[in-house]
Design an enzyme around this catalytic site. Structure first.
Site, PDB file in Angstrom:
ATOM      1  CG  ASP A 139      -9.479   1.404   2.117  1.00 25.40           C
ATOM      2  OD1 ASP A 139      -9.726   2.025   3.167  1.00 25.40           O
ATOM      3  OD2 ASP A 139     -10.247   0.537   1.645  1.00 25.40           O
ATOM      4  CD  GLN A 174      -8.636  -2.117  -4.772  1.00 24.96           C
ATOM      5  OE1 GLN A 174      -7.650  -2.495  -5.393  1.00 24.96           O
ATOM      6  NE2 GLN A 174      -9.749  -2.818  -4.727  1.00 24.96           N
ATOM      7  NE  ARG A 203     -13.535   0.789   2.450  1.00 23.82           N
ATOM      8  CZ  ARG A 203     -13.955   0.083   3.492  1.00 23.82           C
ATOM      9  NH1 ARG A 203     -15.186  -0.386   3.516  1.00 23.82           N
ATOM     10  NH2 ARG A 203     -13.152  -0.144   4.509  1.00 23.82           N
ATOM     11  CE1 TYR A 252     -17.344   2.189   4.309  1.00 33.16           C
ATOM     12  CE2 TYR A 252     -18.060   3.367   2.353  1.00 33.16           C
ATOM     13  CZ  TYR A 252     -17.081   3.058   3.274  1.00 33.16           C
ATOM     14  OH  TYR A 252     -15.844   3.623   3.150  1.00 33.16           O
ATOM     15  CB  SER A 277      -9.059  -1.685   3.788  1.00 36.82           C
ATOM     16  OG  SER A 277     -10.353  -1.472   3.268  1.00 36.82           O
TER      17      SER A 277
END
Length: 377
Positions: A132, A129, A124, A232, A135
């Protein structure tokens, strides 16, 4: 000669998503690749074979024929033993491997001398991004969780004022304010519910409140340090968990809908809702457990079922919620893959640089061995 990319049908039970769409077939061809798709790949996402062909892919009915010359295999879930055995040595496999739990698949990939990447391990960082998948899929899962809750709940979500009287707004409590939780909050708010949320990460408080929900948590010193450098949640102490459980117990009894989303990478999902919590809820209340595939946050939840408790509470344990909105889930996942492949496919040639920080973090098998430190054991 162009790098050969193969996409086979998903064979894992209940998997409706697919790894490419006609849109991304065109993008892969633009990278200089030749794309071969197994017939029926897009059925679960309402994509006909003809649409793949029109986008420039070759569509073949035979799995072995699809894989025989493939340099890269793209999947949503990890390949089956039969698919792995059909790969040529040194092929690249890219999928959501579920590598911590699917040990047999990982070992088979190593045995086949495949270079396998787990999309769930993409770091991450800003540069990654667009790759990902956690997500992109969690976003849809959070949305779908609220839709499932609304379908199971026997009342409306928004406050409604009618000539016959007022209907009270539903009270929704979201446990875990990561990507899935934040989308669940936003969706429940759009439906008119009164929303509260909790998370052990301090940064989540501002995010929750920005969506118009109230934040509920024990905000002590441990809470202030409860986040890893990667963003996290950390595992919390028994003392903190006891305090949080007490707060949860007093709050959950007042709720109509509870949605749990808490996950810890590489570990079973934490137990957030006990049988006692469930027993304290009102008849007709609904719980949706988004962590059911990782052991579940809710005691008594069952994979693939809606459990109705003796006190009339429904516990929803649907597996693979993104797969219940497959067309969008496939579109987002396929775009994640195109961005990832852009790191190793240049002008039609395949070049895997394992010193690249993204590829290094996500490679699981290479050179006939399991190379990911977190998976080796």
């Amino acid at each position: 000669m162009a790098v050969a990319i193969a996409v086979t049908r998903e064979r894992r039970e209940g998997e409706t998503r697919c790894a490419v769409t006609p849109e991304t077939v065109k993008k892969l061809i633009a990278l200089g690749a030749a794309v071969t798709v197994e017939a029926g790949t897009g059925v679960g996402s309402s994509i006909p074979d003809d649409d793949y062909a029109a986008a420039g892919a070759s569509v073949k009915p035979d799995t072995k024929a699809v894989l025989a010359t493939a340099d890269i295999l793209l999947k949503v879930r990890g390949p089956t033993a039969q698919e792995i055995s059909a790969l040529k040595p040194g092929a690249v496999v890219v999928s959501m491997l579920d590598a911590y739990r699917e040990k047999d698949t990982v070992q088979a990939l190593a045995g086949a001398n495949a270079t396998a990447f787990a999309m769930e391990f993409v770091p991450r960082i800003t540069r990654a991004q667009v790759m990902d998948v956690l997500s992109s899929q969690a976003n849809l899962a959070g949305y779908r969780a609220v839709i499932e809750a609304a379908a199971a709940y026997g009342k409306g979500f928004p406050m409604m004022m009618t000539a016959a009287g007022t209907v009270a707004a539903a009270k929704v409590f979201v446990m875990g304010a990561g990507v899935a939780g934040l989308q669940a909050i936003a969706t429940a708010r759009r439906l008119g519910a009164v929303v509260t949320a909790t998370d052990v990460r301090p940064a989540s408080k501002e995010q929750v409140e920005s969506l118009g929900a109230k934040f509920v948590a024990v905000e002590d010193e441990e809470f202030k340090a409860a986040e890893t450098a990667g963003g996290y949640a950390k595992a919390m102490s028994d003392e903190y968990q006891a305090k949080q459980a007490e707060l949860t117990a007093s709050h959950i009894v007042k709720q109509d809908v509870v949605i749990t989303t808490a996950l810890i990478p590489g570990r079973p999902a934490p137990r957030l809702v006990t049988a006692a919590h469930v027993a304290s809820m009102k008849p007709g209340s609904v719980l949706v457990d988004l962590a059911i595939d990782n052991g579940g946050n809710v005691e008594g939840a069952k994979v693939g079922e809606i459990v109705t408790t003796p006190n009339g509470v429904q516990v929803v344990g649907w597996s693979n919620l993104p797969g219940r909105i497959a067309a969008d889930a496939s579109a987002l996942y396929a775009r994640n893959l195109v961005a990832f492949l852009g790191l190793m496919v240049k002008d039609g040639a395949l070049g895997v640089d394992l010193e690249d920080e993204i590829l290094k973090a996500s490679v699981v098998t290479h050179g006939g061995a399991v190379v990911h430190e977190g998976v080796k054991g």
